[in-house]
Design a protein around this motif. Structure first.
Motif, PDB file in Angstrom:
ATOM      1  N   LEU A   1      40.627 -10.416  64.077  1.00 31.86           N
ATOM      2  CA  LEU A   1      39.453  -9.644  64.489  1.00 31.86           C
ATOM      3  C   LEU A   1      38.353  -9.735  63.438  1.00 31.86           C
ATOM      4  O   LEU A   1      37.165  -9.860  63.766  1.00 31.86           O
ATOM      5  N   LEU A   2      38.734  -9.686  62.173  1.00 33.53           N
ATOM      6  CA  LEU A   2      37.753  -9.831  61.094  1.00 33.53           C
ATOM      7  C   LEU A   2      37.084 -11.198  61.160  1.00 33.53           C
ATOM      8  O   LEU A   2      35.872 -11.320  60.955  1.00 33.53           O
ATOM      9  N   PHE A   3      37.841 -12.238  61.467  1.00 34.31           N
ATOM     10  CA  PHE A   3      37.322 -13.596  61.509  1.00 34.31           C
ATOM     11  C   PHE A   3      36.352 -13.779  62.667  1.00 34.31           C
ATOM     12  O   PHE A   3      35.248 -14.295  62.498  1.00 34.31           O
ATOM     13  N   TRP A   4      36.745 -13.350  63.891  1.00 26.27           N
ATOM     14  CA  TRP A   4      35.901 -13.553  65.058  1.00 26.27           C
ATOM     15  C   TRP A   4      34.878 -12.421  65.224  1.00 26.27           C
ATOM     16  O   TRP A   4      33.707 -12.681  65.462  1.00 26.27           O
ATOM     17  N   ASN A   5      35.332 -11.179  65.180  1.00 29.82           N
ATOM     18  CA  ASN A   5      34.479 -10.002  65.395  1.00 29.82           C
ATOM     19  C   ASN A   5      33.679 -10.122  66.694  1.00 29.82           C
ATOM     20  O   ASN A   5      32.501  -9.796  66.759  1.00 29.82           O
ATOM     21  N   ARG A   6      34.329 -10.609  67.712  1.00 22.87           N
ATOM     22  CA  ARG A   6      33.700 -10.746  69.030  1.00 22.87           C
ATOM     23  C   ARG A   6      34.542 -10.040  70.092  1.00 22.87           C
ATOM     24  O   ARG A   6      35.669  -9.639  69.846  1.00 22.87           O
ATOM     25  N   TRP A   7      33.955  -9.903  71.269  1.00 21.17           N
ATOM     26  CA  TRP A   7      34.614  -9.218  72.367  1.00 21.17           C
ATOM     27  C   TRP A   7      35.985  -9.825  72.648  1.00 21.17           C
ATOM     28  O   TRP A   7      36.931  -9.142  72.994  1.00 21.17           O
ATOM     29  N   SER A   8      36.071 -11.130  72.544  1.00 20.89           N
ATOM     30  CA  SER A   8      37.366 -11.803  72.585  1.00 20.89           C
ATOM     31  C   SER A   8      37.592 -12.480  71.236  1.00 20.89           C
ATOM     32  O   SER A   8      36.765 -13.284  70.805  1.00 20.89           O
ATOM     33  N   PRO A   9      38.627 -12.095  70.483  1.00 19.50           N
ATOM     34  CA  PRO A   9      39.809 -11.315  70.871  1.00 19.50           C
ATOM     35  C   PRO A   9      39.719  -9.825  70.564  1.00 19.50           C
ATOM     36  O   PRO A   9      40.734  -9.132  70.585  1.00 19.50           O
ATOM     37  N   GLY A  10      38.508  -9.310  70.251  1.00 15.18           N
ATOM     38  CA  GLY A  10      38.398  -7.907  69.859  1.00 15.18           C
ATOM     39  C   GLY A  10      38.937  -6.942  70.894  1.00 15.18           C
ATOM     40  O   GLY A  10      39.582  -5.945  70.549  1.00 15.18           O
ATOM     41  N   ARG A  11      38.698  -7.255  72.181  1.00 14.67           N
ATOM     42  CA  ARG A  11      39.203  -6.382  73.239  1.00 14.67           C
ATOM     43  C   ARG A  11      40.710  -6.235  73.136  1.00 14.67           C
ATOM     44  O   ARG A  11      41.252  -5.120  73.175  1.00 14.67           O
ATOM     45  N   LEU A  12      41.412  -7.345  72.996  1.00 15.32           N
ATOM     46  CA  LEU A  12      42.876  -7.318  72.908  1.00 15.32           C
ATOM     47  C   LEU A  12      43.332  -6.560  71.670  1.00 15.32           C
ATOM     48  O   LEU A  12      44.217  -5.696  71.744  1.00 15.32           O
ATOM     49  N   VAL A  13      42.748  -6.880  70.519  1.00 14.17           N
ATOM     50  CA  VAL A  13      43.173  -6.255  69.264  1.00 14.17           C
ATOM     51  C   VAL A  13      42.939  -4.757  69.308  1.00 14.17           C
ATOM     52  O   VAL A  13      43.805  -3.959  68.913  1.00 14.17           O
ATOM     53  N   LEU A  14      41.773  -4.336  69.789  1.00 13.69           N
ATOM     54  CA  LEU A  14      41.451  -2.913  69.799  1.00 13.69           C
ATOM     55  C   LEU A  14      42.303  -2.137  70.793  1.00 13.69           C
ATOM     56  O   LEU A  14      42.709  -1.001  70.520  1.00 13.69           O
ATOM     57  N   VAL A  15      42.581  -2.718  71.941  1.00 13.56           N
ATOM     58  CA  VAL A  15      43.443  -2.040  72.920  1.00 13.56           C
ATOM     59  C   VAL A  15      44.850  -1.868  72.356  1.00 13.56           C
ATOM     60  O   VAL A  15      45.443  -0.784  72.434  1.00 13.56           O
ATOM     61  N   MET A  16      45.403  -2.928  71.771  1.00 11.96           N
ATOM     62  CA  MET A  16      46.738  -2.827  71.185  1.00 11.96           C
ATOM     63  C   MET A  16      46.758  -1.853  70.015  1.00 11.96           C
ATOM     64  O   MET A  16      47.704  -1.066  69.869  1.00 11.96           O
ATOM     65  N   ALA A  17      45.702  -1.879  69.191  1.00 12.13           N
ATOM     66  CA  ALA A  17      45.628  -0.952  68.058  1.00 12.13           C
ATOM     67  C   ALA A  17      45.516   0.491  68.548  1.00 12.13           C
ATOM     68  O   ALA A  17      46.135   1.402  67.978  1.00 12.13           O
ATOM     69  N   PHE A  18      44.735   0.703  69.606  1.00  8.92           N
ATOM     70  CA  PHE A  18      44.562   2.055  70.141  1.00  8.92           C
ATOM     71  C   PHE A  18      45.889   2.595  70.673  1.00  8.92           C
ATOM     72  O   PHE A  18      46.275   3.735  70.384  1.00  8.92           O
ATOM     73  N   ILE A  19      46.598   1.781  71.450  1.00 10.41           N
ATOM     74  CA  ILE A  19      47.890   2.211  71.992  1.00 10.41           C
ATOM     75  C   ILE A  19      48.854   2.534  70.857  1.00 10.41           C
ATOM     76  O   ILE A  19      49.516   3.587  70.858  1.00 10.41           O
ATOM     77  N   PHE A  20      48.934   1.642  69.884  1.00 13.68           N
ATOM     78  CA  PHE A  20      49.874   1.832  68.787  1.00 13.68           C
ATOM     79  C   PHE A  20      49.561   3.087  67.987  1.00 13.68           C
ATOM     80  O   PHE A  20      50.453   3.908  67.711  1.00 13.68           O
ATOM     81  N   THR A  21      48.305   3.278  67.597  1.00  9.29           N
ATOM     82  CA  THR A  21      47.959   4.416  66.744  1.00  9.29           C
ATOM     83  C   THR A  21      48.059   5.745  67.486  1.00  9.29           C
ATOM     84  O   THR A  21      48.436   6.753  66.881  1.00  9.29           O
ATOM     85  N   VAL A  22      47.756   5.765  68.770  1.00 12.55           N
ATOM     86  CA  VAL A  22      47.902   7.003  69.548  1.00 12.55           C
ATOM     87  C   VAL A  22      49.362   7.425  69.605  1.00 12.55           C
ATOM     88  O   VAL A  22      49.705   8.592  69.370  1.00 12.55           O
ATOM     89  N   ILE A  23      50.245   6.471  69.907  1.00 13.50           N
ATOM     90  CA  ILE A  23      51.664   6.807  70.043  1.00 13.50           C
ATOM     91  C   ILE A  23      52.268   7.197  68.702  1.00 13.50           C
ATOM     92  O   ILE A  23      53.018   8.181  68.605  1.00 13.50           O
ATOM     93  N   VAL A  24      51.949   6.444  67.636  1.00 16.38           N
ATOM     94  CA  VAL A  24      52.481   6.779  66.323  1.00 16.38           C
ATOM     95  C   VAL A  24      51.948   8.126  65.846  1.00 16.38           C
ATOM     96  O   VAL A  24      52.689   8.922  65.247  1.00 16.38           O
ATOM     97  N   SER A  25      50.684   8.416  66.115  1.00 16.80           N
ATOM     98  CA  SER A  25      50.125   9.718  65.739  1.00 16.80           C
ATOM     99  C   SER A  25      50.849  10.843  66.475  1.00 16.80           C
ATOM    100  O   SER A  25      51.207  11.866  65.872  1.00 16.80           O
ATOM    101  N   ALA A  26      51.076  10.651  67.779  1.00 16.73           N
ATOM    102  CA  ALA A  26      51.781  11.669  68.553  1.00 16.73           C
ATOM    103  C   ALA A  26      53.206  11.858  68.038  1.00 16.73           C
ATOM    104  O   ALA A  26      53.678  12.996  67.885  1.00 16.73           O
ATOM    105  N   ALA A  27      53.902  10.748  67.754  1.00 21.88           N
ATOM    106  CA  ALA A  27      55.268  10.847  67.227  1.00 21.88           C
ATOM    107  C   ALA A  27      55.284  11.543  65.878  1.00 21.88           C
ATOM    108  O   ALA A  27      56.210  12.311  65.568  1.00 21.88           O
ATOM    109  N   SER A  28      54.260  11.311  65.068  1.00 20.24           N
ATOM    110  CA  SER A  28      54.191  11.950  63.754  1.00 20.24           C
ATOM    111  C   SER A  28      53.985  13.454  63.889  1.00 20.24           C
ATOM    112  O   SER A  28      54.596  14.245  63.150  1.00 20.24           O
ATOM    113  N   PHE A  29      53.144  13.879  64.809  1.00 22.86           N
ATOM    114  CA  PHE A  29      52.934  15.310  65.018  1.00 22.86           C
ATOM    115  C   PHE A  29      54.185  15.985  65.569  1.00 22.86           C
ATOM    116  O   PHE A  29      54.489  17.129  65.225  1.00 22.86           O
TER     117      PHE A  29
END
Length: 331
Positions: free
Chosen positions: A124-152
């Motif tokens: 994502l740092l290399f390209w910083n474009r919609w592709s692959p940014g869309r994929l990276v951000l969606v996967m990051a969002f899913i991962f961080t939401v679930i891990v945050s919920a599990a942590s709470f």
């Protein structure tokens, strides 16, 4: 059960070229002549022919850059992930500083995943474009939401008299906010055009999506049951954290199944390849020191098969994307 789809994908590993008229295939049409480039009248570059692994090229859409601020976010996340990757490469150094107590096997497994995530964020740092940014951000969002919920849910694992737990929640909640903000900002933008998956891929990827999604949900809702076959004891908190890995992967597969820009295929394949490879490698390295794994146990063999499949599936995607990627300049 998975051998058939994988063999179907392997059968599609070939190049098809001739000198007949060039055209773009319609959805579902696997008959693609030629293997050359031709500029479209609209001014965009249209890719023709069949790439290896049966990916049928389609016209590329514009692939606009994200704001430069996302690059700053990527740099910060990569720095944090370097610490997480230390659980794999230098566990004795990082474990005492981790937000909660981790066993040797959990440390190496987490470290392997954070290493894979670091590579994805570097893309994502290399390209910083919609592709692959869309994929990276969606996967990051899913991962961080679930891990945050599990942590709470499992606050008892954290000693808030230390700084590390506070930093953990700050980093994860911040990542949820930033990735969610950028996804919301670009919510109306269609995916970048890329390639049409051939029938073999379209048959295989829903199976992969279903398996990863089902197992991820199982780990999240019934953590002790769905982690009971793992080679080492996994408590409920770690199982729920691990569920985020499978669900994030399922989210990425869903996006690529709907539309497969070449950068996203490359990043998804790389992520899966590294997750599977480093999970198995981490198990081998750790057991060489502690000698606690029963390598002939049914559960261990099932675990190895699961992550071996993820690794091989990622390698197939990585090879397919790299072959197509090398045939055309990045957007």
């Amino acid at each position: 059960m998975l051998t058939g789809p994988l063999l179907g994908l392997a059968a599609a590993f070939y190049f098809e070229t001739d000198s007949t008229a060039i055209r773009i295939d319609k959805p579902g049409d696997s008959s693609i002549p030629s293997g050359r480039f031709s500029p479209a009248a609209s001014g965009t570059m249209m890719v023709h022919g069949r790439s290896s692994l049966g990916l049928s090229p389609m016209p590329t859409s514009d692939n606009p850059p994200f704001p430069a601020t996302l690059r700053l976010f990527s740099v910060v996340v990569i720095i944090v992930l370097i610490v997480g990757a230390g659980l794999f490469f230098a566990p004795m150094l990082v474990k005492p500083r981790w937000p909660w107590a981790v066993t040797p096997f959990n440390a190496r497994f987490l470290g392997g995943f954070y290493t894979a995530e670091m590579v994805v964020m570097a893309a994502l740092l290399f390209w910083n474009r919609w592709s692959p940014g869309r994929l990276v951000l969606v996967m990051a969002f899913i991962f961080t939401v679930i891990v945050s919920a599990a942590s709470f849910i499992n606050l008892g694992y954290f000693n808030f008299e230390r700084k590390a737990p506070w930093l953990w929640f700050l980093v994860y909640l911040g990542s949820v906010a930033v990735s969610g903000l950028f996804l919301w900002w670009a919510r109306d933008r269609p995916s970048a055009k890329g390639v049409t998956l051939n029938p073999a891929w379209r048959s295989y990827m829903p199976v992969e999506l279903a398996i990863l999604g089902f197992y991820g949900i199982g780990l999240l809702l019934f953590p002790l049951t769905f982690s009971s076959f793992w080679p080492w004891p996994v408590d409920a908190f770690h199982a729920q954290v691990y569920s985020a890995i499978f669900l994030a992967g399922a989210g990425g597969i869903y996006l690529v199944l709907r539309s497969a820009p070449r950068e996203e295929l490359l990043v998804l394949g790389l992520a899966q390849f590294l997750v599977g490879l480093l999970a198995i490698l981490g198990l081998v390295i750790t057991d060489a020191a502690v000698h606690r794994i029963n390598w002939t146990a049914t559960g261990t063999l099932c675990w190895l098969a699961l992550f071996g499949w993820i690794c091989i599936s990622g390698a197939f995607k990585l090879y397919a994307a790299s072959q197509y990627f090398s045939s055309q300049p990045a957007s």
